[in-house]
Design a protein around this motif. Structure first.
Motif, short mmCIF file in Angstrom:
data_model
loop_
_atom_site.label_atom_id
_atom_site.label_comp_id
_atom_site.label_asym_id
_atom_site.label_seq_id
_atom_site.Cartn_x
_atom_site.Cartn_y
_atom_site.Cartn_z
N ARG A 1 1.90 12.38 -0.70
CA ARG A 1 1.57 13.80 -0.83
C ARG A 1 1.16 14.36 0.53
N VAL B 1 -0.97 8.20 -2.08
CA VAL B 1 -2.15 8.55 -2.86
C VAL B 1 -2.54 7.46 -3.86
N ASN B 2 -1.66 6.49 -4.13
CA ASN B 2 -1.99 5.42 -5.07
C ASN B 2 -2.43 4.17 -4.29
N ASP C 1 -1.76 13.52 -10.63
CA ASP C 1 -2.63 13.73 -9.46
C ASP C 1 -3.76 14.68 -9.85
N TYR D 1 5.29 16.50 -2.80
CA TYR D 1 5.27 15.12 -3.25
C TYR D 1 6.64 14.44 -3.01
#
Length: 364
Positions: free
Chosen positions: A308, A318-319, A330, A341
């Motif tokens: 992102r 982001v993970n 999210d 994204y």
């Protein structure tokens, strides 16, 4: 002079014993004729016919075989061999025949390789050769022929000289140049190439695939049944099948190519995910953006990563752990911002694909 009763009995017993121990008529000397083998076998590969049989340990009169002569190799185009005729070869007995024969009573095997002449194979494509062996004694005499075996004479193709293997993302690609033939459509003969594979440290092979010969020059097979991070050996062998009406089908294996060694090292990432969509949800609840995308169908898929960024920013993952399903929520979004994204796929060995096309969504 009178004999006492006990002396008469002793004399009678002596006469009786002497009669029992008398020697019968003399037996004729053994001719030392080896008993003909009954287990001759023949296996053809290419132009070579490998014959195997048990070396006789007994003579025809059931005596132990002491001296062996040579063994004649007999071959004929007739359906049966009444006699050997002119042998096509000969096998000599092992020099230590007697000692080996007497060791634990084991059966001794003999082997002979006969090479079928090219003109014999070309002129008798649908025919067969009959084999027998004739074991001679030291005087060059035999008691007869062994059992007889039949070998088809159909021609086999030579193995390709440019067989090669290359590891690709789709599998191990095996390529070679095939022979171009002009067999009539009614020909009972079918020629093909078969590819075999074995894993390093094992002699057990599996058939990877088969391609017909004669039509295409550039032939290939892609092996997808292997396991990554293992070493394999591949070879091609030619194969001939003769199917005549009313007769059993005959198969002949030709010669092999040298083995090609391949280490199946996986440096190939999964396919790039596609169809990424981002949808905002928020009124009356905690705001979040849901992402979905088309699943990647890779057997060794470990999961996905979601990246992102905001306008003008650098994409950041982001993970913290691979995402197992083709969806992500999210919840770290802020009102008034627009987020971009992208998604990548990762396999079990850490190979990561490129990121997908971006999808964007605004938070009111």
């Amino acid at each position: 002079m009178k004999l006492l009763r006990g002396q008469w009995l002793a004399l009678a017993a002596l006469v009786w014993l002497t009669g029992c121990a008398s020697i019968g008529p003399p037996l004729p000397p053994s001719l030392e004729l080896p008993r003909p083998p009954a287990d001759l076998r023949a296996v053809r590969k290419g132009a070579k016919v490998t014959l195997t049989w048990t070396i006789p340990a007994r003579t025809m009169d059931r005596q132990s075989m002491r001296y062996l002569g040579k063994t004649n190799i007999c071959r004929s185009l007739d359906a049966s061999l009444p006699q050997c005729g002119a042998p096509v070869g000969e096998a000599t007995p092992p020099s230590d025949f007697t000692s080996k024969k007497n060791a634990a009573g084991q059966k001794l095997k003999a082997t002979y390789i006969d090479v079928l002449p090219l003109d014999l194979r070309v002129r008798n494509t649908l025919g067969s050769a009959t084999y027998a062996v004739e074991v001679l004694n030291a005087d060059g005499r035999a008691a007869g022929l062994s059992n007889q075996v039949h070998v088809p004479l159909a021609e086999t193709l030579p193995p390709p000289t440019d067989f090669a293997a290359q590891v690709t993302a789709q599998g191990v690609e095996l390529t070679w140049t095939g022979a171009l033939l002009s067999l009539p459509g009614s020909s009972p003969t079918r020629l093909s190439y078969r590819v075999y594979r074995r894993v390093e440290g094992s002699q057990q092979e599996i058939l990877v695939g088969e391609r017909d010969a004669g039509v295409e020059k550039d032939l290939s097979i892609t092996d997808q049944s292997f396991e990554w991070e293992k070493t394999y050996y591949y070879r091609v062998t030619t194969f001939t099948v003769v199917a005549q009406p009313g007769k059993p089908e005959v198969s002949i294996e030709g010669d092999d190519t040298p083995e090609v060694k391949v280490f199946a090292h996986d440096v190939f990432p999964p396919a790039v995910p596609s169809g990424v969509q981002a949808v905002f949800s928020g009124p009356g609840q905690l705001p979040f953006i849901d992402l979905i995308w088309a699943p990647v169908t890779a057997a060794d898929l470990e999961g996905y990563n979601v990246y992102r960024h905001e306008a003008g920013g650098v994409p950041v993952k982001v993970n913290t752990e691979p995402i197992r399903m083709p969806a992500f929520r999210d919840v770290q979004v802020v009102s008034g911002k627009k987020y971009f994204y992208s998604v990548s796929a990762m396999d079990q060995r850490g190979n990561e694909s490129a990121r997908s096309e971006e999808a964007s969504e605004s938070v009111p």
